[in-house]
Design an enzyme around this catalytic site. Structure first.
Site, PDB file in Angstrom:
ATOM      1  N   CYS A  43       0.823  -1.215   0.000  1.00 55.88           N
ATOM      2  CA  CYS A  43       0.000   0.000   0.000  1.00 55.88           C
ATOM      3  C   CYS A  43       0.851   1.258   0.000  1.00 55.88           C
ATOM      4  O   CYS A  43       0.674   2.149  -0.822  1.00 55.88           O
ATOM      5  CB  CYS A  43      -0.942  -0.002   1.196  1.00 55.88           C
ATOM      6  SG  CYS A  43      -2.021   1.446   1.238  1.00 55.88           S
ATOM      7  N   CYS A  48      -1.430   1.588  -3.087  1.00 48.84           N
ATOM      8  CA  CYS A  48      -2.487   2.584  -2.902  1.00 48.84           C
ATOM      9  C   CYS A  48      -1.980   4.018  -2.841  1.00 48.84           C
ATOM     10  O   CYS A  48      -2.508   4.901  -3.531  1.00 48.84           O
ATOM     11  CB  CYS A  48      -3.258   2.319  -1.606  1.00 48.84           C
ATOM     12  SG  CYS A  48      -3.462   0.592  -1.165  1.00 48.84           S
ATOM     13  N   LYS A  51      -0.063   5.301  -6.043  1.00 47.84           N
ATOM     14  CA  LYS A  51      -1.036   5.251  -7.139  1.00 47.84           C
ATOM     15  C   LYS A  51      -2.000   6.414  -7.049  1.00 47.84           C
ATOM     16  O   LYS A  51      -2.301   7.062  -8.064  1.00 47.84           O
ATOM     17  CB  LYS A  51      -1.807   3.934  -7.083  1.00 47.84           C
ATOM     18  CG  LYS A  51      -2.953   3.830  -8.081  1.00 47.84           C
ATOM     19  CD  LYS A  51      -3.901   2.718  -7.708  1.00 47.84           C
ATOM     20  CE  LYS A  51      -4.647   3.043  -6.426  1.00 47.84           C
ATOM     21  NZ  LYS A  51      -5.498   1.912  -5.966  1.00 47.84           N
ATOM     22  N   ALA A 115      12.795 -13.195   5.814  1.00 46.49           N
ATOM     23  CA  ALA A 115      12.762 -14.295   6.775  1.00 46.49           C
ATOM     24  C   ALA A 115      12.066 -15.486   6.143  1.00 46.49           C
ATOM     25  O   ALA A 115      11.059 -15.322   5.444  1.00 46.49           O
ATOM     26  CB  ALA A 115      12.037 -13.877   8.048  1.00 46.49           C
ATOM     27  N   GLY A 177      -8.095  -6.277 -17.089  1.00 44.67           N
ATOM     28  CA  GLY A 177      -9.372  -5.592 -16.942  1.00 44.67           C
ATOM     29  C   GLY A 177      -9.765  -5.347 -15.513  1.00 44.67           C
ATOM     30  O   GLY A 177     -10.885  -4.906 -15.244  1.00 44.67           O
ATOM     31  N   TYR A 179      -8.969  -3.789 -11.397  1.00 42.06           N
ATOM     32  CA  TYR A 179      -8.895  -2.414 -10.908  1.00 42.06           C
ATOM     33  C   TYR A 179      -7.531  -1.795 -11.149  1.00 42.06           C
ATOM     34  O   TYR A 179      -7.432  -0.593 -11.469  1.00 42.06           O
ATOM     35  CB  TYR A 179      -9.305  -2.333  -9.434  1.00 42.06           C
ATOM     36  CG  TYR A 179      -8.323  -2.912  -8.448  1.00 42.06           C
ATOM     37  CD1 TYR A 179      -7.371  -2.106  -7.852  1.00 42.06           C
ATOM     38  CD2 TYR A 179      -8.351  -4.256  -8.101  1.00 42.06           C
ATOM     39  CE1 TYR A 179      -6.470  -2.619  -6.938  1.00 42.06           C
ATOM     40  CE2 TYR A 179      -7.460  -4.786  -7.192  1.00 42.06           C
ATOM     41  CZ  TYR A 179      -6.511  -3.968  -6.614  1.00 42.06           C
ATOM     42  OH  TYR A 179      -5.608  -4.482  -5.724  1.00 42.06           O
ATOM     43  N   GLU A 183      -7.242   1.476 -13.392  1.00 41.66           N
ATOM     44  CA  GLU A 183      -6.721   2.686 -12.755  1.00 41.66           C
ATOM     45  C   GLU A 183      -5.526   3.244 -13.522  1.00 41.66           C
ATOM     46  O   GLU A 183      -5.454   4.445 -13.806  1.00 41.66           O
ATOM     47  CB  GLU A 183      -6.334   2.389 -11.307  1.00 41.66           C
ATOM     48  CG  GLU A 183      -7.529   2.165 -10.393  1.00 41.66           C
ATOM     49  CD  GLU A 183      -7.139   1.649  -9.026  1.00 41.66           C
ATOM     50  OE1 GLU A 183      -7.968   1.774  -8.103  1.00 41.66           O
ATOM     51  OE2 GLU A 183      -6.015   1.111  -8.857  1.00 41.66           O
ATOM     52  N   HIS A 438     -28.089  20.128  -0.838  1.00 46.89           N
ATOM     53  CA  HIS A 438     -28.166  20.631  -2.213  1.00 46.89           C
ATOM     54  C   HIS A 438     -27.317  21.890  -2.386  1.00 46.89           C
ATOM     55  O   HIS A 438     -27.267  22.716  -1.473  1.00 46.89           O
ATOM     56  CB  HIS A 438     -29.631  20.948  -2.535  1.00 46.89           C
ATOM     57  CG  HIS A 438     -29.847  21.409  -3.930  1.00 46.89           C
ATOM     58  ND1 HIS A 438     -29.803  20.561  -5.009  1.00 46.89           N
ATOM     59  CD2 HIS A 438     -30.092  22.651  -4.431  1.00 46.89           C
ATOM     60  CE1 HIS A 438     -30.024  21.244  -6.114  1.00 46.89           C
ATOM     61  NE2 HIS A 438     -30.205  22.520  -5.788  1.00 46.89           N
ATOM     62  N   GLU A 443     -26.514  14.008  -2.969  1.00 48.02           N
ATOM     63  CA  GLU A 443     -27.928  14.105  -2.605  1.00 48.02           C
ATOM     64  C   GLU A 443     -28.799  13.127  -3.389  1.00 48.02           C
ATOM     65  O   GLU A 443     -29.890  12.747  -2.947  1.00 48.02           O
ATOM     66  CB  GLU A 443     -28.441  15.526  -2.827  1.00 48.02           C
ATOM     67  CG  GLU A 443     -28.549  15.943  -4.274  1.00 48.02           C
ATOM     68  CD  GLU A 443     -29.073  17.361  -4.436  1.00 48.02           C
ATOM     69  OE1 GLU A 443     -30.240  17.595  -4.074  1.00 48.02           O
ATOM     70  OE2 GLU A 443     -28.297  18.224  -4.899  1.00 48.02           O
TER      71      GLU A 443
END
Length: 460
Positions: A43, A48, A51, A115, A177, A179, A183, A438, A443
């Site tokens: 990550c 993550c 990216k 390890a 195809g 994520y 991305e 709004h 909403e």
């Protein structure tokens, strides 16, 4: 005095391993942690975090274009890949250092080396050759990218390489195809690279709701990404003019970079699990029970290496549940249901709960589906065709909300709050009773009207 060197030894200093190591050390346990790369895991180091910085970079490019429709005059706009790349790596190094500090400040010993198991209570540190023993061992080695064994595969890159490119290519071919593929296709296209995304299936994002898959394909095309379906690469050939990729239907695509985003596998090869009596499944994932215990009674595993729900926050929760179970005499099994998640395409995707196909398989026709598709206010003056899609699925007479799927700006932020609602079992009536904010994109989720129900089974 304990006959072991450590009460707990963690293999892997990613999010799950570091959380478990820190919590155990705070309980006064003697903790050792080994990491063959940099603390922070996939990550932080190669996933993550870097990216999403790249996604921000690509989004700024689009925002600059849109700004002109809002009255801004822009001259001499340019993009510097090496500047962004190096800035991201500086931040990655800072975050990795924080992970090291977290462990050390809490009294854990960090070994910056690989390890491997000698037996169920012993690991060998590969650089120093030192062997250490532990009463309990936690495997938190995560996953690694996988690439197909085809001719010329050495000319392709994988996701680990994508953050460190010397320069951006003029043309990029993304194979996959899922994520990661979707991305990075959005990232490269947003940074000005002519991008093609090729996938062996007929729609992107296998496993997601079918409407989400359809919308993602449309949005990729609107972003300038050329998508090709039902083809798989068979060879990559390097030529003086770039790379030529041949596919199983006989077609060829010329490109400057081939990015294989064909999946990830648990990082267990060569770990010596057979020496410790730890079983793995056909994909190499450590087999665990609901408490993350492996087939060896003193060895546990959390995170992507178990191939349950491969998300960073899940690994963290599994690590915390492991500590409750093993060191606090409070057996805790983390609940993997209704976990909200996001895909950082452009715009992004936010989902929680069941897809329509899964809902129909589980509940038959006892569901109601609500959908809407609209152009966000921000895109009106910008003259962008990009639209937002929302889908809400309910079950039973009380219409308990069992699935929400959003494709549109800010959907990851929205789905975090909506995930609470689904986890709590709220109903459509309670959504309807909530006053809208709004004007916002969000909403629309409290003003949805039912779609005419299609009685045929929807396959995800």
């Amino acid at each position: 005095m304990s006959k072991f060197d450590f009460d707990l030894f963690v293999i892997g200093a990613g999010s799950g391993g570091v959380r478990a190591g820190r919590l155990a050390a705070q309980l006064g346990k003697k903790v050792g942690v080994a990491e063959e790369s940099r603390p922070g895991g996939t990550c932080v180091v190669r996933g993550c975090v870097p990216k999403k910085f790249l996604v921000y970079g690509a989004d700024f490019g689009g925002a600059i274009k849109d700004a002109q429709k809002y009255g801004w005059s822009l001259d001499n706009v340019s993009f510097d890949w090496t500047f962004l790349r190096d800035a991201i790596q500086t931040e990655v190094s800072r975050l990795s250092g924080i992970y090291s500090t977290i462990l050390e400040k809490n009294g854990a010993t960090l070994f910056n080396e690989r390890a491997e198991f000698v037996d169920a209570h012993t690991v060998r540190l590969q650089t120093s050759g030192k062997e250490v023993t532990a009463k309990t061992i936690l495997i938190a080695t995560g996953g690694r990218p996988w690439m197909p064994d085809i001719e010329g595969i050495e000319h392709a890159i994988m996701s680990d390489d994508a953050f460190l490119l010397d320069e951006l290519p003029a043309r990029a071919l993304i194979i996959g195809g899922g994520y990661i593929a979707s991305e990075f296709a959005g990232i490269y296209a947003g940074l000005g690279v002519k991008t093609v995304q090729a996938y062996r299936g007929d729609r992107l994002l296998n496993g997601f709701d079918p409407d989400v898959r359809d919308e993602t394909g449309v949005l990729q095309n609107l972003n300038g990404i050329e998508t090709k379906f039902n083809i798989s690469p068979t060879s990559i050939k390097k030529t003086s003019g770039g790379l030529i990729v041949t596919f199983d239907d006989g077609s060829k695509i010329g490109t400057d970079m081939v990015f294989m985003a064909t999946g990830r596998k648990p990082h267990t090869v060569g770990l010596g699990l057979e020496n410790a009596g730890v079983d793995v499944d056909k994909n190499g994932a450590v087999v665990v029970d609901e408490y993350s215990k492996s087939t060896a009674k003193n060895i546990y595993a959390v995170g992507d290496v178990t191939n349950r729900v491969n998300l960073t926050p899940v690994a963290i929760r599994e690590g915390a549940a492991f500590i409750e179970t093993v060191f606090k005499d409070n057996p805790t099994a983390y609940d993997h249901s209704n976990i909200a998640s996001a895909v950082f395409t452009r715009p992004p995707i936010g989902v929680v709960g069941l897809t329509e196909g899964d809902a129909r398989q589980k509940h038959g026709d006892d569901i109601t589906v609500y959908t809407t598709k609209f152009r966000p206010m921000k895109n009106v003056l910008a003259h962008k065709e990009q639209r937002c899609f929302m889908k809400l699925i309910t079950q039973g007479k009380d219409e308990v909300v069992i699935g929400i799927h959003i494709v549109g700006d800010d959907s990851p932020e929205i789905i975090q709050a909506l995930g609470i609602c689904v986890k709590a079992g709220l109903t459509k009536a309670q959504f309807d009773e909530t006053c809208a904010v709004h004007p916002t994109l969000a909403e629309e989720i409290v003003t949805l009207k039912p779609r005419e129900i299609n009685k045929t089974t929807v396959v995800s």
